[in-house]
Design an enzyme around this catalytic site. Structure first.
Site, PDB file in Angstrom:
ATOM      1  N   TYR A 147     -15.747   4.273   9.221  1.00  0.00           N
ATOM      2  CA  TYR A 147     -16.908   3.485   8.496  1.00  0.00           C
ATOM      3  C   TYR A 147     -18.250   3.932   9.593  1.00  0.00           C
ATOM      4  O   TYR A 147     -17.856   4.460  10.522  1.00  0.00           O
ATOM      5  CB  TYR A 147     -16.573   1.980   8.870  1.00  0.00           C
ATOM      6  CG  TYR A 147     -15.344   1.694   7.516  1.00  0.00           C
ATOM      7  CD1 TYR A 147     -15.858   1.441   6.493  1.00  0.00           C
ATOM      8  CD2 TYR A 147     -14.221   1.420   7.889  1.00  0.00           C
ATOM      9  CE1 TYR A 147     -15.192   1.152   5.378  1.00  0.00           C
ATOM     10  CE2 TYR A 147     -13.061   1.053   6.640  1.00  0.00           C
ATOM     11  CZ  TYR A 147     -13.826   1.044   5.778  1.00  0.00           C
ATOM     12  OH  TYR A 147     -13.109   0.639   4.429  1.00  0.00           O
ATOM     13  N   ALA A 203       9.520  -7.472 -16.660  1.00  0.00           N
ATOM     14  CA  ALA A 203       8.886  -8.595 -17.453  1.00  0.00           C
ATOM     15  C   ALA A 203       9.799  -9.859 -17.919  1.00  0.00           C
ATOM     16  O   ALA A 203       9.690 -10.926 -17.651  1.00  0.00           O
ATOM     17  CB  ALA A 203       8.408  -7.965 -18.580  1.00  0.00           C
TER      18      ALA A 203
END
Length: 663
Positions: A180, A413
């Site tokens: 950064y 699921a």
């Protein structure tokens, strides 16, 4: 109590933290409002992790600069954009966090510079210490002026003062880490300046020095200021990172300079170093996929801890409590930071303290819900926990009338649907035709680097057991079975089947699932057809097991149709495959297999590849025949998971949660 050393207090500066767990900073995309404050999602999200027992909550990146790197709003919180509003929303959040005995630091950024993600931060000329290439865009960055540097430093003081008023117990500076803006100044590869902010190591660290001095002058010497810090960059070249174990010449910060910088930074006034390795040019170090080993920063944190006298925080796949406890005991670090594991399970710390390890929902390091969605859609979520960062919106709905619900299929699921139904008070019963729950987690979790897929399957088994859901294994369900059951609602989650086609000598043509589960032996030499995620992982696993593997893909690049996969995962896997000895052939069409040779047409002409077997990894097709047999006979029927549309673990779980939470 087991792991007692993880529950001893520690101080950062004069701020006492009740245990050795911190919530690692993760980009709070979607958690801010248009005025730069924390929205209700953000307040609920951080409070939930404090409620779960975490000792120190570190927010994801926030900004204080409003002039040099302007952000599209709402994006991330900003402590100076509207100070009154920031203080008000922060105070509401920190008061709730403090109710649980947790402390909270605001992570404050000096800016992104050359690593701005274009989808997140709007349009502006990218800045940097010097005129250097941008990480993602084919643009050169413009150098910051000294006046702009001073402006950013002053904004840190203003923002930290607002954070202190808002109830934060300290701040963490973002960052001489991951490449950064502050890190770009600190690394000579990126910093070509010849003024007081360039040249010597002390000059390159001047920006970070002025930041901590400004904050201490505004907030007092006893206000803790930690620093996110990368001790080594892992850069081979521009946009090229090194792989684990690879020999390379470091172009960024090497360990010798990293340790010298650590000592200087502590002498400037930083009260803790939140330590890792890597940069955006080697993204898979700072955002480790499942292909990185667990606890990968421990050795680097230990090096830093040996040369500084402030606490060292260690993140990076530290979710194994044995490893975490040993890291504290051995002096590798002082605080264990959990990032993605706290997305997956905000109650991790409390469950560990109570000895309920088998109830901790595992992070699978897929980065689909967190980094993948931050990268593509500017929002943080979690693949395995649909409630992460939307705790209030996705809270469990109360029921007015209990229903008997049939769930057919025991993949993610089906298991998630049954779990949510049972939590809400419905009577769910699950039928699975195989002998275990998990569906495609089972073959998918076969490689050792995918162990957490198997852990997720075990977690579902344990959850359904605790919730009293009746689970019927080895039970294939027919239309007649369903119609005779007198169910109030039916969920069909029958999954998918691997696509197959004939190549001639099909006795030695297997599916990836067959090989991954050990049902078929591929021999010593094999060809994997299909360079998607499953094909690449299968090829990598076999190569690491000593097999000679060729990977054939029809498109011009690997994983071209998978997405959005987090760049860290995709880029690392793309490099690991050839690095592990897999021969990759792209733009190739397979025409047949006979006599122990696979024939394919390549851009260079016809190629014959001798091999003991061929492994098909060319996708899956929906298995939804039972649904279509029943869709006009059952008033309330739902189709979920791969049976609805072949996708990934995240959407299988998310869709199941959504539907099961509204029955």
């Amino acid at each position: 109590m087991k792991y007692e050393n993880l529950f001893s207090p520690i101080k950062i500066g004069n701020c006492e933290i009740k245990n050795r767990f911190a919530m690692a900073p993760m980009g709070p995309l979607g958690l801010a409002d248009a005025e730069g404050g924390f929205n209700q999602r953000g307040i609920d999200y951080y409070t939930e992790r404090a409620k779960g027992g975490t000792g120190l909550i570190i927010t994801g990146v926030t900004f204080s600069d409003c002039e040099v790197e302007t952000q599209s709003m709402p994006n991330c919180p900003n402590s100076t954009y509207n100070p009154v509003h920031f203080v008000r929303t922060s105070r509401e959040m920190t008061e709730r966090v403090h109710a649980y005995g947790a402390k909270m630091f605001l992570q404050m950024s000096g800016g992104f510079g050359r690593v701005t993600i274009p989808t997140n931060l709007g349009e502006f000329p990218p800045v940097a210490p010097s005129e250097i290439p941008h990480r993602w865009l084919d643009k050169m960055c413009r150098p910051l002026t000294v006046e702009e540097i001073k402006s950013i430093v002053k904004s840190f003081g203003d923002g930290a003062y607002n954070a202190k008023r808002g109830g934060f117990d300290g701040v963490e500076i973002h960052a001489v880490h991951e490449g950064y803006l502050l890190d770009q100044f600190a690394i000579s590869m990126f910093n070509l300046r010849n003024d007081e902010y360039g040249g010597s190591l002390e000059n390159r660290l001047r920006f970070a020095k002025e930041v901590v001095e400004e904050i201490k002058s505004r907030c007092g010497e006893d206000f803790p200021v930690a620093l996110r810090y990368s001790v080594k960059s892992m850069i081979k070249d521009w946009r090229e990172g090194a792989l684990p174990g690879e020999e390379f010449e470091e172009m960024g910060r090497d360990i010798e300079e990293g340790l010298e910088a650590a000592k200087l930074l502590v002498s400037y006034g930083y009260d803790a170093l939140d330590t890792d390795v890597g940069t955006y040019d080697a993204w898979w170090w700072n955002h480790p996929p499942m292909y990185q080993e667990k606890g990968l920063y421990r050795e680097y944190c230990r090096m830093v801890k040996e040369v500084v006298d402030v606490p060292v925080l260690c993140a990076g796949r530290m979710d194994d409590p044995e490893m975490a406890s040993k890291a504290i005991a051995d002096g590798d670090c002082d605080v264990v930071s959990l990032g993605r594991p706290l997305l997956a399970d905000p109650d991790y710390v409390n469950k560990l303290r109570a000895g309920r390890l088998d109830e901790i929902r595992p992070c699978i390091s897929c980065q689909e819900g967190c980094m993948g969605r931050i990268q593509e859609y500017s929002m943080i979520n979690c693949a395995v926990n649909p409630q992460a960062a939307r705790e209030r919106a996705m809270s469990y709905n109360p029921i007015l009338k209990k229903k008997r619900v049939l769930v057919v299929g025991g993949g993610v699921a089906g298991c998630e649907a049954a779990r949510v139904l049972a939590i809400r008070g419905h009577e769910a019963e699950l039928f699975e035709k195989s002998d275990r729950l998990g569906g495609n987690l089972i073959p998918g979790g076969a490689p050792d680097f995918k162990e957490d897929d198997i852990a997720l399957a075990h977690w579902y088994e344990r959850q359904l057991e605790l919730l009293g859901v009746k689970v019927n294994l080895n039970s294939e369900v027919t239309k007649d079975d369903v119609l005779k059951g007198n169910w109030d609602a039916v969920i069909i989650a029958t999954g998918s089947q691997p696509k197959v086609f004939s190549l001639g000598d099909d006795d030695k043509v297997f599916t990836a699932a067959d090989v991954l589960t050990g049902e078929k032996n591929p021999g010593d030499t094999t060809v994997v057809i299909g360079g998607g995620l499953v094909g690449c992982e299968t090829a990598l696993w076999l190569a690491q097991d000593g097999k000679k593997v060729t990977l054939v893909e029809a498109l011009d690049a690997l994983m071209a149709v998978n997405g959005p996969i987090c760049h860290a995962n995709k880029d690392m896997l793309e490099r690991l495959v050839p690095y592990s000895g897999v021969e990759v052939i792209t733009g190739a069409k397979v025409t047949g297999y006979s006599g122990g040779k696979l024939t394919c047409e390549t851009p260079e002409g016809t190629k014959e590849i001798p091999c003991d077997s061929v492994i098909l990894s060319v996708g899956y097709k929906e298995e939804n025949s039972l649904y279509h047999e029943l869709e006009f006979d059952i008033p309330e029927i739902y189709l979920l998971g791969d049976a609805k549309k072949v996708s990934n673990i995240m959407y299988g779980i998310w869709d199941a949660f959504e539907v099961a939470n509204h029955i």
